[in-house]
Design an enzyme around this catalytic site. Structure first.
Site, PDB file in Angstrom:
ATOM      1  CE1 TYR A 117     -10.663  -4.541   3.108  1.00 12.77           C
ATOM      2  CE2 TYR A 117     -11.415  -4.825   5.363  1.00 12.77           C
ATOM      3  CZ  TYR A 117     -10.767  -4.073   4.408  1.00 12.77           C
ATOM      4  OH  TYR A 117     -10.230  -2.864   4.749  1.00 12.77           O
TER       5      TYR A 117
ATOM      6  CE  LYS B 144      -3.928  -0.067 -11.193  1.00  9.64           C
ATOM      7  NZ  LYS B 144      -3.370   1.295 -11.412  1.00  9.64           N
TER       8      LYS B 144
ATOM      9  CG  ASP C 296      -3.674   4.682 -10.475  1.00  2.00           C
ATOM     10  OD1 ASP C 296      -4.833   4.668 -10.955  1.00  2.00           O
ATOM     11  OD2 ASP C 296      -2.661   4.444 -11.160  1.00  2.00           O
TER      12      ASP C 296
ATOM     13  CG  ASP D 171     -10.015   0.344   4.497  1.00  2.00           C
ATOM     14  OD1 ASP D 171     -10.603   0.921   5.427  1.00  2.00           O
ATOM     15  OD2 ASP D 171      -8.864  -0.123   4.591  1.00  2.00           O
TER      16      ASP D 171
ATOM     17  CG  ASP E  10      -9.030   6.024   6.537  1.00  2.00           C
ATOM     18  OD1 ASP E  10     -10.228   5.760   6.792  1.00  2.00           O
ATOM     19  OD2 ASP E  10      -8.082   5.681   7.270  1.00  2.00           O
TER      20      ASP E  10
END
Ligand code: IPM
Ligand code: MG
Length: 359
Positions: A141, A192, A224, A248, A252
């Site tokens: 970001y 990751k 993942d 982020d 959700d």
């Protein structure tokens, strides 16, 4: 001591839902002795309309001076054509960064009354109570270099940088352990590390900090797999700590486990516990101005503010209990409505919660 709360309604449904939060805060003030002063300022598209930029200087100055901030939502189609730096989202990212609000708490709690609103089976989500801790001021970001450029052969390329310093990793991971200590003492660090160096460093730092928290069980999971596990068996998690962009996305997904994104609050805290509180849903321009938006995520954000920044645990519990009773009565906004419940609008829901505040 009176504490100052800055209210940033923003765009879309922001002003409607924040009006209910203001009603709630005023009720706590008048009826239950909460010592707060409220002030309001524009941000996002409203900031652009008022002062030509999404985070007006005056809004930022008020935010720095405030003890806590309550934000509605930013963004809307009216502002989509603006230059990148003037877009409403830039105002949100700027205030997070300017105030160093690096620690973003996103709880996903399933209210038993809403179990049927979830897309998942009740046995998978029943009793769900997890906390996603998202790093909020680093990673892709804000990382540099970033941009869109033309190569020598004329082909354009876009690029961003996922970068985290050890201190940045350490402080968010430490927040994760602190939160886990107050919960079920299980912390899952999501990364990751099979692909990204930045994740390898993240993992190394998490292992190091873990030594200071022997009571907390630390585990690691690739992002993942974490996405899959969240929809397969979400109750295996207690606290998840992760970097900005992974957080982020995962937050959700976690939100939807609870039936509606309209129920979930969030807190973004700095190192001293000062914070900005906001519902995790967006500005929902499609329903803005109709008085149908769910104000509960915003009211529950007020509860988080009372708990984490204002140190008013009893007031926080009062708000949460009132929300529970209103759900028990069968009141539902459109997003959480199911057969047999009474559909109400934004204002009626806000008034019902205020009416249920009890000693
Ligand atoms: C969020 C939002 C923001 C983000 C957007 C609006 C910039 O999706 O708070 O999760 O990506 O952080
Ligand atoms: Mg998001």
């Amino acid at each position: 001591m009176t504490q100052n709360i800055l209210i940033l309604p923003g765009d879309g449904i922001g002003p409607e839902i924040v009006a209910e939060a203001t009603r709630l805060l005023n009720a706590l003030k008048d009826r239950f002795g909460l010592a707060v002063e409220l002030e309001e300022a524009p941000i996002g598209g409203a900031g652009y309309d008022a002062a030509g930029k999404p985070l007006p200087d005056e809004t930022l100055a008020l935010a720095r001076a405030a003890d806590a901030i309550l934000l509605g939502a930013v963004g809307g189609p009216r502002y989509d054509q603006l230059a990148w730096e003037l877009r409403p989202e830039r105002g949100l990212l700027a205030i997070r960064s300017e105030l160093a609000l690096f620690s973003n708490l996103r709880p996903a709690i399933l209210y038993p009354q809403l179990a049927s609103a979830s897309a998942l089976k009740p046995e998978i989500v029943g009793g769900l109570d997890i906390m996603i801790l998202r790093e909020l001021t680093g990673g892709a970001y804000f990382g540099k270099p970033r941009g869109i450029q033309a190569r020598e052969d004329g082909v354009r390329e876009g690029f961003n940088t996922i970068i985290y310093s050890e201190p940045e990793i350490e402080r968010i991971v430490r927040s994760g352990f602190e939160i886990a200590m107050k919960r079920d003492r299980r912390l899952c660090s999501v990364d990751k590390a099979n692909v990204l160096e930045v994740s390898q460093l993240w993992r190394e730092v998490a292992e190091r900090v873990a030594k200071e928290y022997p009571e907390v069980a630390l585990s690691h999971m690739y992002v993942d797999n974490a996405a899959m596990q969240l929809v397969r068996a979400p109750k295996q998690f207690d606290v998840i700590v992760t970097e900005n962009m992974f957080g982020d996305i995962l937050s959700d997904a976690a939100a939807m486990l609870t039936g509606s994104i309209g129920m979930l609050p969030s807190a973004s805290l700095d190192a001293g516990g000062k914070g900005m509180y906001e519902p995790i849903h967006g500005s929902a321009p499609d329903i803005a101005g109709q008085g149908v938006a769910n104000p509960l995520a915003t009211l529950l954000s007020v509860a988080m503010m009372l708990r984490y920044t204002l140190n008013e645990e009893a007031q926080a519990a009062r708000v949460e209990a009132a929300v529970g009773r209103v759900l028990d009565q069968g009141l539902r906004t459109a997003d959480i409505w199911t057969e047999g419940c009474r559909k109400v609008g934004t204002r009626e829901m806000g008034e019902a919660v205020v009416a249920e505040l009890a000693d």
